[in-house]
Design an enzyme around this catalytic site. Structure first.
Site, mmCIF file in Angstrom:
data_model
loop_
_atom_site.group_PDB
_atom_site.id
_atom_site.type_symbol
_atom_site.label_atom_id
_atom_site.label_comp_id
_atom_site.label_asym_id
_atom_site.label_seq_id
_atom_site.Cartn_x
_atom_site.Cartn_y
_atom_site.Cartn_z
ATOM 1 N N TRP A 162 100.661 6.559 63.994
ATOM 2 C CA TRP A 162 100.360 7.869 63.417
ATOM 3 C C TRP A 162 99.052 7.893 62.632
ATOM 4 O O TRP A 162 98.527 8.966 62.351
ATOM 5 C CB TRP A 162 101.493 8.315 62.488
ATOM 6 C CG TRP A 162 101.894 7.304 61.459
ATOM 7 C CD1 TRP A 162 102.940 6.441 61.527
ATOM 8 C CD2 TRP A 162 101.239 7.022 60.206
ATOM 9 N NE1 TRP A 162 102.989 5.637 60.402
ATOM 10 C CE2 TRP A 162 101.962 5.975 59.574
ATOM 11 C CE3 TRP A 162 100.131 7.560 59.549
ATOM 12 C CZ2 TRP A 162 101.607 5.460 58.328
ATOM 13 C CZ3 TRP A 162 99.772 7.041 58.312
ATOM 14 C CH2 TRP A 162 100.504 6.013 57.714
ATOM 15 N N ASN A 163 98.496 6.737 62.259
ATOM 16 C CA ASN A 163 97.418 6.756 61.267
ATOM 17 C C ASN A 163 96.042 7.099 61.837
ATOM 18 O O ASN A 163 95.185 7.614 61.134
ATOM 19 C CB ASN A 163 97.362 5.435 60.488
ATOM 20 C CG ASN A 163 97.260 4.226 61.381
ATOM 21 O OD1 ASN A 163 97.535 4.281 62.583
ATOM 22 N ND2 ASN A 163 96.875 3.113 60.800
ATOM 23 N N LYS A 186 103.315 7.433 74.476
ATOM 24 C CA LYS A 186 104.280 7.902 73.474
ATOM 25 C C LYS A 186 103.605 7.898 72.108
ATOM 26 O O LYS A 186 103.486 6.860 71.466
ATOM 27 C CB LYS A 186 105.531 7.029 73.438
ATOM 28 C CG LYS A 186 106.678 7.708 72.653
ATOM 29 C CD LYS A 186 107.671 6.747 72.084
ATOM 30 C CE LYS A 186 107.208 6.122 70.800
ATOM 31 N NZ LYS A 186 106.991 7.119 69.702
ATOM 32 N N ALA A 188 103.247 8.757 68.014
ATOM 33 C CA ALA A 188 104.175 8.794 66.886
ATOM 34 C C ALA A 188 104.584 10.236 66.607
ATOM 35 O O ALA A 188 103.773 11.162 66.708
ATOM 36 C CB ALA A 188 103.515 8.185 65.653
ATOM 37 N N GLY A 240 101.449 -0.992 66.006
ATOM 38 C CA GLY A 240 102.419 -0.663 64.979
ATOM 39 C C GLY A 240 102.790 -1.896 64.177
ATOM 40 O O GLY A 240 102.037 -2.872 64.127
ATOM 41 N N GLU A 262 98.931 -4.840 68.903
ATOM 42 C CA GLU A 262 98.065 -4.738 67.723
ATOM 43 C C GLU A 262 98.998 -4.429 66.566
ATOM 44 O O GLU A 262 99.469 -3.308 66.411
ATOM 45 C CB GLU A 262 97.004 -3.661 67.930
ATOM 46 C CG GLU A 262 95.826 -3.795 66.983
ATOM 47 C CD GLU A 262 96.046 -3.037 65.694
ATOM 48 O OE1 GLU A 262 96.408 -3.696 64.688
ATOM 49 O OE2 GLU A 262 95.855 -1.827 65.686
ATOM 50 N N CYS A 296 95.607 -0.687 59.395
ATOM 51 C CA CYS A 296 95.972 -2.097 59.526
ATOM 52 C C CYS A 296 94.814 -3.006 59.133
ATOM 53 O O CYS A 296 95.030 -4.166 58.780
ATOM 54 C CB CYS A 296 96.438 -2.401 60.941
ATOM 55 S SG CYS A 296 95.255 -1.932 62.215
ATOM 56 N N GLU A 393 102.112 -5.670 53.670
ATOM 57 C CA GLU A 393 101.068 -4.691 53.966
ATOM 58 C C GLU A 393 101.276 -3.467 53.080
ATOM 59 O O GLU A 393 102.382 -2.916 53.023
ATOM 60 C CB GLU A 393 101.133 -4.314 55.446
ATOM 61 C CG GLU A 393 99.934 -3.578 55.959
ATOM 62 C CD GLU A 393 99.938 -3.463 57.476
ATOM 63 O OE1 GLU A 393 98.854 -3.265 58.052
ATOM 64 O OE2 GLU A 393 101.016 -3.580 58.094
#
Length: 489
Positions: A162-163, A186, A188, A240, A262, A296, A393
């Protein structure tokens, strides 16, 4: 100036909200919908289709039917379609930027930056489509000719986070289509609208029916499991969290899927005693607070030499105090909301743990009581070993500083994590910089800069941060198989 139109009124008029299967937008077999919220207000801005497992299988059916013809399409033609998509996304930069700010929360200026970055993957891989090379030569014995060729791996399932809703989609769709692979995407459910608009643009730019399919679902596992269990699927690419990635790898194992992962990061940001502190502070602001810390690659652990720690903390604190928090659509906002209430709770818990273990706050350190999901940009000093902030994180606007005395100590602290995606280091010592390239256990490193992402660069990590690379010349290889043929002479 504050926008006078509501976020819902700012959505593009041609924004689809259904499932894209075989070139057609559909409400799906259930007819159910999923609300999409604006994190700056918590209000619903749209509803999207909620796919059932049968819809996922239908998308795979479409991809399999379209795959042979797409693989046989001339590389130049595949590249031209991607290039048209680059041009169209760039032309519609206002629509894409506003849409990302509305559904994800990032400040509008950063959203425009993502349009530029995300579109570049379409241009880069439009050029790579015509550079899929093999080789030809004699075998060592001289008894035959060896032909090594590349072919598309086949239908690919792409799961995006989503980010960065545009860039993470183009970073996967671009190389897959360039290589000749049909895809099922697909996105988020927090930020699906950008991907849906991108898919509509790609159809308009000439992508054949079935080559790009998009499914959205409130239950990711219910549509993912039947796809991974189907032997027709040949590729999985996921961005994710590491725990989810590990489960997907297990599910992909029975069919021996080609996978790209990733995953999570815990990036160290090293500041040595000889660093240009002003440059390090500027780099820290980018590495930590870009995308509200929800990346990330975000700097997670600031490891600063004891002799310059006070100066670094003071200057970073001053910069953070100048930041404006608010709706990303409003002028001058530099810190938008977090993605949801859970993200605010998680950030607050990490800060509370650091404080209970001896850290102190120089600015921020609290959730902001207003509509939406906001947390104050925060600087912590004297973060102690064993603190959760150093192991987990963060995914929030929290900058925590620890100190070191020697280079060996700094490297040991930086590598003390299961993750290995990104690292940052500031030093004027060129020899030390070269040593850090070898000693820091990360797939990427930024030396005296706070931003490294580029479509032409290989993106990915080591250890628990993932498998494979995205972008660059390596990115298209993730969607290709190597075939060797021997011709006797």
């Amino acid at each position: 100036m504050t926008q006078t139109l509501t976020p819902a009124q700012l959505l593009p008029a041609d924004l689809p909200t259904g499932l894209l299967i075989n070139g057609e937008w559909t409400a799906g077999s259930t007819g159910w919908t999923i609300p999409v919220l604006n994190p700056a207000t918590g209000e619903e801005i749209a509803t999207i289709a909620d796919a059932a497992p049968s819809d996922a299988v239908a998308a795979l059916d479409a991809a399999c039917a379209a795959g042979p013809a797409w693989a046989a399409t001339a590389p130049r033609q595949r590249g031209e379609i991607l290039r048209r998509a680059f041009d169209e996304v760039t032309r519609r930069k206002d629509d894409f930027a506003r849409l990302m700010t509305i559904e994800m929360g990032k400040p509008l200026a950063e959203a425009y930056g993502e349009v530029t970055y995300g579109a570049e993957f379409l241009r880069w891989f439009s050029e790579e489509a015509v550079r899929i090379n093999g080789r030809y030569g004699s075998n060592p014995e001289g008894t035959g000719r060896m032909v090594v060729s590349k072919r598309p791996v086949g239908p690919a399932y792409l799961i995006t986070p989503w980010n960065f809703p545009l860039a993470m989609a183009t970073r996967k769709i671009g190389p897959a289509l360039a290589a000749g692979c049909p895809v099922i995407v697909k996105p988020a459910t927090n930020t699906p609208l950008t991907t849906l608009l991108l898919a509509q643009v790609m159809i308009e730019c000439g992508v054949p029916a079935g080559v790009v399919n998009v499914i959205t679902s409130s239950s990711a596992s219910s549509i993912t499991k039947p796809l991974l269990a189907d032997p027709r699927l040949r590729k999985l690419s996921f961005t994710g969290s590491t725990p989810v990635g590990v489960r997907l790898l297990a599910d992909a194992a029975p069919n021996v899927l080609k996978t790209s992962m990733e995953l999570g990061g815990n990036a160290p940001f090293l500041v040595f005693e000889d660093a240009d502190i002003d440059a390090a502070v500027t780099g820290a602001m980018t590495a930590k607070f870009r995308n509200i810390g929800q990346a990330c690659t975000a700097a997670n652990r600031f490891i600063v030499h004891a002799s310059v720690s006070d100066e670094f903390v003071a200057k970073v604190t001053a910069r953070v105090q100048e930041m404006k928090v608010g709706n990303g659509l409003d002028e001058g906002v530099t810190i938008g909301p977090l993605i949801d209430g859970g993200a605010v709770d998680s950030t607050n818990e990490l800060v509370a743990d650091a404080l209970s273990n001896g850290a102190s706050v120089t600015v921020g350190g609290n959730r902001i009581e207003r509509p939406g999901f906001f947390y104050a940009p925060t600087v912590l000093r004297d973060v102690q070993p064993g603190t959760r902030l150093l192991k987990e994180e963060i995914f929030g606007p929290v900058l925590g500083v620890s100190t070191f005395e020697t280079e060996d100590e700094a490297v040991a602290m930086a590598n003390d994590t299961e993750y290995g995606l990104m690292s940052y280091a500031y030093t004027r010592d060129l020899a030390r910089g070269h040593r850090l390239i070898d000693s820091l256990e990360t797939g990427m490193m930024a030396l005296n800069t706070g931003l490294v992402s580029n479509a032409a660069a290989p993106f990915g990590g080591v250890k628990a941060s993932g498998l494979g690379r995205e972008g660059s010349v390596e990115g298209i290889e993730e969607y290709l198989e190597t075939k060797y043929t021997l011709i006797p002479v």
